[in-house]
Structure formats: C-alpha cells, structure tokens
Design a protein around this motif. Structure first.
Motif, mmCIF file in Angstrom:
data_model
loop_
_atom_site.group_PDB
_atom_site.id
_atom_site.type_symbol
_atom_site.label_atom_id
_atom_site.label_comp_id
_atom_site.label_asym_id
_atom_site.label_seq_id
_atom_site.Cartn_x
_atom_site.Cartn_y
_atom_site.Cartn_z
ATOM 1 N N ALA A 171 0.822 -1.211 0.000
ATOM 2 C CA ALA A 171 0.000 0.000 0.000
ATOM 3 C C ALA A 171 0.856 1.260 0.000
ATOM 4 O O ALA A 171 0.510 2.265 -0.641
ATOM 5 C CB ALA A 171 -0.925 -0.005 1.215
ATOM 6 N N ALA A 172 1.983 1.218 0.703
ATOM 7 C CA ALA A 172 2.832 2.412 0.812
ATOM 8 C C ALA A 172 3.404 2.835 -0.529
ATOM 9 O O ALA A 172 3.709 4.012 -0.727
ATOM 10 C CB ALA A 172 3.963 2.148 1.806
ATOM 11 N N ASP A 173 3.550 1.906 -1.458
ATOM 12 C CA ASP A 173 4.141 2.231 -2.762
ATOM 13 C C ASP A 173 3.106 2.563 -3.833
ATOM 14 O O ASP A 173 3.470 2.884 -4.963
ATOM 15 C CB ASP A 173 4.987 1.048 -3.256
ATOM 16 N N GLU A 174 1.829 2.496 -3.490
ATOM 17 C CA GLU A 174 0.775 2.740 -4.476
ATOM 18 C C GLU A 174 0.460 4.234 -4.591
ATOM 19 O O GLU A 174 0.618 4.991 -3.632
ATOM 20 C CB GLU A 174 -0.504 1.983 -4.080
ATOM 21 N N PRO A 175 -0.011 4.667 -5.746
ATOM 22 C CA PRO A 175 -0.370 6.084 -5.913
ATOM 23 C C PRO A 175 -1.656 6.425 -5.172
ATOM 24 O O PRO A 175 -2.427 5.539 -4.784
ATOM 25 C CB PRO A 175 -0.557 6.214 -7.431
ATOM 26 N N THR A 176 -1.895 7.701 -4.993
ATOM 27 C CA THR A 176 -3.118 8.170 -4.342
ATOM 28 C C THR A 176 -4.342 7.690 -5.114
ATOM 29 O O THR A 176 -4.388 7.768 -6.338
ATOM 30 C CB THR A 176 -3.122 9.706 -4.272
ATOM 31 N N GLY A 177 -5.312 7.186 -4.395
ATOM 32 C CA GLY A 177 -6.543 6.712 -5.011
ATOM 33 C C GLY A 177 -6.480 5.289 -5.514
ATOM 34 O O GLY A 177 -7.441 4.794 -6.115
ATOM 35 N N PRO A 179 -7.019 1.514 -5.794
ATOM 36 C CA PRO A 179 -7.881 0.510 -5.164
ATOM 37 C C PRO A 179 -7.073 -0.564 -4.443
ATOM 38 O O PRO A 179 -7.502 -1.065 -3.393
ATOM 39 C CB PRO A 179 -8.663 -0.077 -6.342
ATOM 40 N N ALA A 180 -5.903 -0.935 -4.986
ATOM 41 C CA ALA A 180 -5.066 -1.933 -4.322
ATOM 42 C C ALA A 180 -4.616 -1.435 -2.958
ATOM 43 O O ALA A 180 -4.614 -2.179 -1.974
ATOM 44 C CB ALA A 180 -3.849 -2.262 -5.192
ATOM 45 N N ALA A 181 -4.235 -0.152 -2.885
ATOM 46 C CA ALA A 181 -3.835 0.425 -1.599
ATOM 47 C C ALA A 181 -5.005 0.455 -0.628
ATOM 48 O O ALA A 181 -4.851 0.150 0.563
ATOM 49 C CB ALA A 181 -3.276 1.827 -1.799
ATOM 50 N N ALA A 182 -6.185 0.822 -1.114
ATOM 51 C CA ALA A 182 -7.365 0.880 -0.247
ATOM 52 C C ALA A 182 -7.667 -0.489 0.353
ATOM 53 O O ALA A 182 -7.982 -0.613 1.550
ATOM 54 C CB ALA A 182 -8.571 1.389 -1.042
ATOM 55 N N VAL A 183 -7.557 -1.529 -0.469
ATOM 56 C CA VAL A 183 -7.795 -2.888 0.012
ATOM 57 C C VAL A 183 -6.770 -3.274 1.073
ATOM 58 O O VAL A 183 -7.113 -3.810 2.128
ATOM 59 C CB VAL A 183 -7.740 -3.872 -1.177
ATOM 60 N N CYS A 184 -5.502 -3.003 0.795
ATOM 61 C CA CYS A 184 -4.444 -3.417 1.717
ATOM 62 C C CYS A 184 -4.495 -2.639 3.030
ATOM 63 O O CYS A 184 -4.317 -3.222 4.109
ATOM 64 C CB CYS A 184 -3.080 -3.243 1.050
ATOM 65 N N TRP A 185 -4.727 -1.317 2.958
ATOM 66 C CA TRP A 185 -4.816 -0.532 4.196
ATOM 67 C C TRP A 185 -5.985 -1.013 5.053
ATOM 68 O O TRP A 185 -5.855 -1.158 6.274
ATOM 69 C CB TRP A 185 -4.989 0.957 3.889
ATOM 70 N N TYR A 186 -7.107 -1.264 4.401
ATOM 71 C CA TYR A 186 -8.262 -1.728 5.178
ATOM 72 C C TYR A 186 -7.963 -3.059 5.865
ATOM 73 O O TYR A 186 -8.221 -3.223 7.066
ATOM 74 C CB TYR A 186 -9.505 -1.876 4.299
ATOM 75 N N LEU A 187 -7.442 -4.004 5.126
ATOM 76 C CA LEU A 187 -7.172 -5.320 5.707
ATOM 77 C C LEU A 187 -6.166 -5.221 6.850
ATOM 78 O O LEU A 187 -6.346 -5.835 7.903
ATOM 79 C CB LEU A 187 -6.641 -6.266 4.630
ATOM 80 N N ALA A 188 -5.100 -4.460 6.639
ATOM 81 C CA ALA A 188 -4.084 -4.327 7.683
ATOM 82 C C ALA A 188 -4.683 -3.735 8.954
ATOM 83 O O ALA A 188 -4.434 -4.224 10.062
ATOM 84 C CB ALA A 188 -2.929 -3.462 7.180
ATOM 85 N N ARG A 189 -5.485 -2.689 8.790
ATOM 86 C CA ARG A 189 -6.073 -2.040 9.971
ATOM 87 C C ARG A 189 -7.121 -2.920 10.632
ATOM 88 O O ARG A 189 -7.251 -2.956 11.860
ATOM 89 C CB ARG A 189 -6.664 -0.689 9.567
ATOM 90 N N ASP A 190 -7.863 -3.661 9.825
ATOM 91 C CA ASP A 190 -8.867 -4.552 10.386
ATOM 92 C C ASP A 190 -8.210 -5.684 11.170
ATOM 93 O O ASP A 190 -8.662 -6.045 12.272
ATOM 94 C CB ASP A 190 -9.741 -5.125 9.271
ATOM 95 N N VAL A 191 -7.124 -6.234 10.623
ATOM 96 C CA VAL A 191 -6.413 -7.299 11.329
ATOM 97 C C VAL A 191 -5.823 -6.774 12.634
ATOM 98 O O VAL A 191 -5.903 -7.436 13.681
ATOM 99 C CB VAL A 191 -5.309 -7.884 10.429
ATOM 100 N N ARG A 192 -5.245 -5.581 12.588
ATOM 101 C CA ARG A 192 -4.678 -5.003 13.818
ATOM 102 C C ARG A 192 -5.776 -4.744 14.847
ATOM 103 O O ARG A 192 -5.591 -4.967 16.049
ATOM 104 C CB ARG A 192 -3.921 -3.715 13.488
ATOM 105 N N ARG A 193 -6.923 -4.256 14.372
ATOM 106 C CA ARG A 193 -8.037 -4.011 15.304
ATOM 107 C C ARG A 193 -8.491 -5.310 15.954
ATOM 108 O O ARG A 193 -8.692 -5.378 17.172
ATOM 109 C CB ARG A 193 -9.195 -3.368 14.549
ATOM 110 N N ARG A 194 -8.659 -6.347 15.143
ATOM 111 C CA ARG A 194 -9.091 -7.633 15.692
ATOM 112 C C ARG A 194 -8.059 -8.193 16.661
ATOM 113 O O ARG A 194 -8.407 -8.764 17.697
ATOM 114 C CB ARG A 194 -9.324 -8.626 14.550
#
Length: 454
Positions: A171-177, A179-194
């Motif tokens: 996600a850190a290497d993806e451009p603004t906007g 979709p791949a970054a959005a998917v990865c950030w969401y999953l990472a944050r969801d896993v950390r939350r859980r």
C-alpha cells in the motif's frame, strides 16, 4: 501483571521422571538473557539443577518439534550440556482454564518425550513467575529487553498468525486513489483491530482466572497491547475491493505474492475475480476440448503472476508444466506434464461472467458445468472456492448449481453462490439437475424446469 506463585501440587506418576519434577531450587534462577534462533526467542535461565530454555515461537508454524530441532542444530552435541529442559508456551490454552496458555516441555536427556507442565511447576523451578507473551505481542525488541521485575512492554498488537507487513508495504508504494492500496490498508487495519481486541479480551479473562486461583496466577505478562489511536476502519465498497484485487492478482512481484498468500489464508480471496480451480481433461471431454482450442501460450520470459503461481503450486513440476492463457476469461491455465498420473489442465472459474449476452445452454460434462451464452461463448460456470457445484445427486453441490442457474437465467452477471447465503432453488430445476447425467440443456428447457413445482 505480576501474579503470585502458590504451592505446587504433589507430582503424579506420569511426570515423576521429568526434569521439571526433579529440579530443586534453593535460590531464584538467574536470568541469562534472550537470544533469537531462527523463528524462536530463547530465554535462558540458570537454575541449581541446570539451564532451562523458555522458548517463544515467533511464527504460527514454529512448534515444539521445530523448536527442539532448531536448538539441536545450533548447539549440536553440546545441547545437553547447555540446557537440561526446553519449555515452549503454546498459542492454544488449557482445557480447564481456557485463557491460560498451555506449556509443553522437552527434557534433553532422560525423559525425552514431550510432556505438558504447568506455570506453577515452572515458577517453582525458577523460584519466580516466568514471563509469557501472547502471540499478538511477540515483539523482538520487547522480548530482548525483558528482565525479571520489568513492567509489561507496550506493544502494538501484531498477530504472528496473520502478519500484515506485506499489506502495508504494498500500500505504501501505491499512488493516491489506488484501489489496491485501499484494500491493503483496510485489511491491515482490520487485522490489527481484531488482534488488539482479541488479546485485550484474553488478558482480561486471564487476570480473572488468576485471581480465582488458576494456573495463570504463576506467570507474568511480558507485554500488553498499546492503545489504538484510530477508529474502526471502514471497508471499501465491493467495486473498489474487486478492482484492487484484480490489480494485485495480475502482478508478478514477490510482494504481490505475499499479499495474495495473506488473502488466501484470511478469506480465501473472496473478493478476487477468480474462484475455484477446476481440473479439466480435454482428451476425454469434447466440451473441454473446444474450450482448450482457444488457449494461447503464456509468456515464459518473466516471473508468474499471482494467479499463475497459484496454478503452478498445484502442478507436477514447475519446470516442465506449461502455462497457458485463456484470452476470453482473461485467466491463466496450467497444462500439467503430459503422461503423468495427474496429467490434464487446471483453470480458474470466474466468480462472475464478464458478458451481457444471456445464457443459451448449460452443458454438464465429466463432472463440470459449462455455460454457453447467446453469442456462442463458452464459459466455466461461476464457482467460489470451497463451495463446489455438481449434478446427478441430491446434495449440496447440485443445490448450489440449481441456485446459480436460476440466477444466471435472469442475470448472466450474477455472482457465484456465496457460502452461507440463503435461498432455496426452484424445485423443478433442482430435480432436473439432481437426476442429470452428462447432457446439454437449452435455455427453454431450464426455464420450463424451474416453473415446475414437482
């Protein structure tokens, strides 16, 4: 969390010959520090009866057998002189105390069979409570910096069972906007939350068990979760999720492969455009032979895409199996080495058919369901991974196929039937398919069948 060590129970016959049951302690053991051997954190204690290693695995697959093997490989013939006993906390918990981690021990001489012990017995041998790190909190810096009497380190929950580093790196290497970054950030944050919620709950329950006199009263926590500073993540829309995974699964770099491996273990790639992998034999099936005629060779001068690698991992020999490409479905196909027991082709089913042309026929052949649309295109019927379709029997697979065909008759872009989704297929359609051999049904026949009630 400092917990009080109580008197040990009398030893029983099953453990009377173990080192832990024989070890005598006149003074508290000396803590000699932490070292890392491969995927293990090894904390060494010097007791009056010999050294003890308390070993915390740093990956989900690092079990007691591999821990013993790692120390044996590192110390060689000197292992028995270096350590008298190895003790490995488990991710699983005790039967009677569901929030107290199990302890398995392995003596290096004498009683060499692995055996279960207790935190109380371990505390008696060490002369003090031993530290435990929940698997969400096994941070190398926290482990290496621990010493007896140290307060629990504050560690961001990062479960060793579901590491998210690949997600955040991609996600850190993806451009603004992206979709791949959005998917990865969401999953990472969801896993950390859980992970944070899970370990916080487990610690709370462990403390309750300890205060009630459970075995957890004889350990101390090496770390507790650091506070979360973000609100719960909002899941991206289905369109963004599917666009993101489409981009990732077409990539050829190792980081995309790691992210895909995570998705497979997390939710089996539920948002990918591909679903199940189907085995096909064009030599014995005329429909599969028609389909195979349109395949082209995939490039051989570059690394495999995510999807190609998944197929190669299911092959016989990556160096001899041939990667092909289905230009209609846009998916890879693996032609497994001819002349072997597992010869044939492997192809992905799609989760949705990318066409607006309506269903014209359904062909059932050699255990595989094929859909032909009105424009003459042949497709493997949409199928999710782990939720198979079938025919010729009154089971779940036929039930699923009947529901799918019912949906495709009305909307050719309808998704493959999802696990756990509700709804009964039309009785007539289910009856038709459950009593079918290899055959082809026209659209008119299928519509007529679904209108029948018996």
């Amino acid at each position: 969390m400092g917990l009080i060590t109580k008197n040990a129970p009398e030893g029983d016959d099953s453990t009377s010959q173990t080192w832990l049951s024989r070890a005598k302690t006149s003074t508290p053991a000396s803590f000699l520090g932490t070292e890392f051997l491969g995927t293990f954190a090894v904390q060494t204690w010097e007791t009056d009866s010999g050294n003890l290693a308390l070993i915390h695995p740093l990956t989900a697959t690092s079990g007691t057998t591999t821990a013993y093997r790692a120390l044996r490989q590192h110390h060689g013939e000197h292992l028995t002189s270096q350590y008298a006993c190895l003790v490995i906390p488990q991710i699983g918990t005790q039967v009677l105390h569901p929030y107290t981690p199990r302890l398995l021990a392995h003596d290096t001489t004498g009683h060499t069979e692995e055996y279960e012990t207790s935190w109380q017995q371990l505390a008696l041998v060490l002369g003090q409570p031993a530290p435990y790190w929940f698997h969400q909190l096994r941070d190398r810096d926290a482990l290496s910096g621990w010493h007896p009497g140290a307060p629990p380190a504050l560690v961001p929950a990062a479960d060793i069972v579901t590491p998210v580093a690949a997600l955040t790196e991609l996600a850190a290497d993806e451009p603004t906007g992206s979709p791949a970054a959005a998917v990865c950030w969401y999953l990472a944050r969801d896993v950390r939350r859980r992970g944070h919620r899970g370990v916080s709950h487990n610690i709370e329950e462990l403390r309750k068990e300890a205060s009630a006199g459970g075995d957890g009263a004889h350990l101390v926590l090496g770390a507790v979760p650091a506070p979360l500073h973000r609100p719960d993540p909002q899941e991206p829309s289905e369109m963004i999720r599917r666009a993101g995974w489409l981009t990732i699964t077409e990539r050829r770099d190792v980081l995309a492969h790691r992210v895909a491996d995570f998705a497979q273990s997390w939710n089996a790639g539920a948002d990918w455009h591909t679903g199940a992998v189907t085995e096909l034999e064009p030599d014995t099936c005329s429909t599969a032979r028609e389909w195979a005629a349109r395949l082209t060779h995939a490039p051989r001068d570059q690394p495999p895409t995510v999807l190609e690698k998944l197929l190669l991992d299911n092959g016989n020999d990556p160096e001899r199996d041939v990667l092909l490409h289905d230009p209609v479905a846009g998916t890879p196909v693996l032609h497994r080495e001819p002349g072997t027991r597992r010869a044939g082709m492997l192809s992905f089913n799609l989760q949705r058919l990318p066409t607006r042309s309506p269903l014209a026929t359904l062909t059932l052949s050699k255990g595989t369901a094929w859909v032909r649309t009105d424009d003459g295109t042949l497709w493997l019927a949409p199928e999710r991974d782990g939720y198979g379709i079938g025919y010729g029997y009154s089971g779940t697979g036929c039930f699923t196929l009947a529901r799918l065909i019912d949906a495709l008759l009305d909307d050719i872009t309808a998704p493959a039937v999802a696990p756990g989704s509700r709804g009964e297929p039309p009785r007539g359609l289910f009856a038709l398919l459950s009593n079918s051999d290899d055959t082809t049904y026209t659209r008119a026949q299928l519509i007529a069948a679904r209108t029948r009630t018996a």
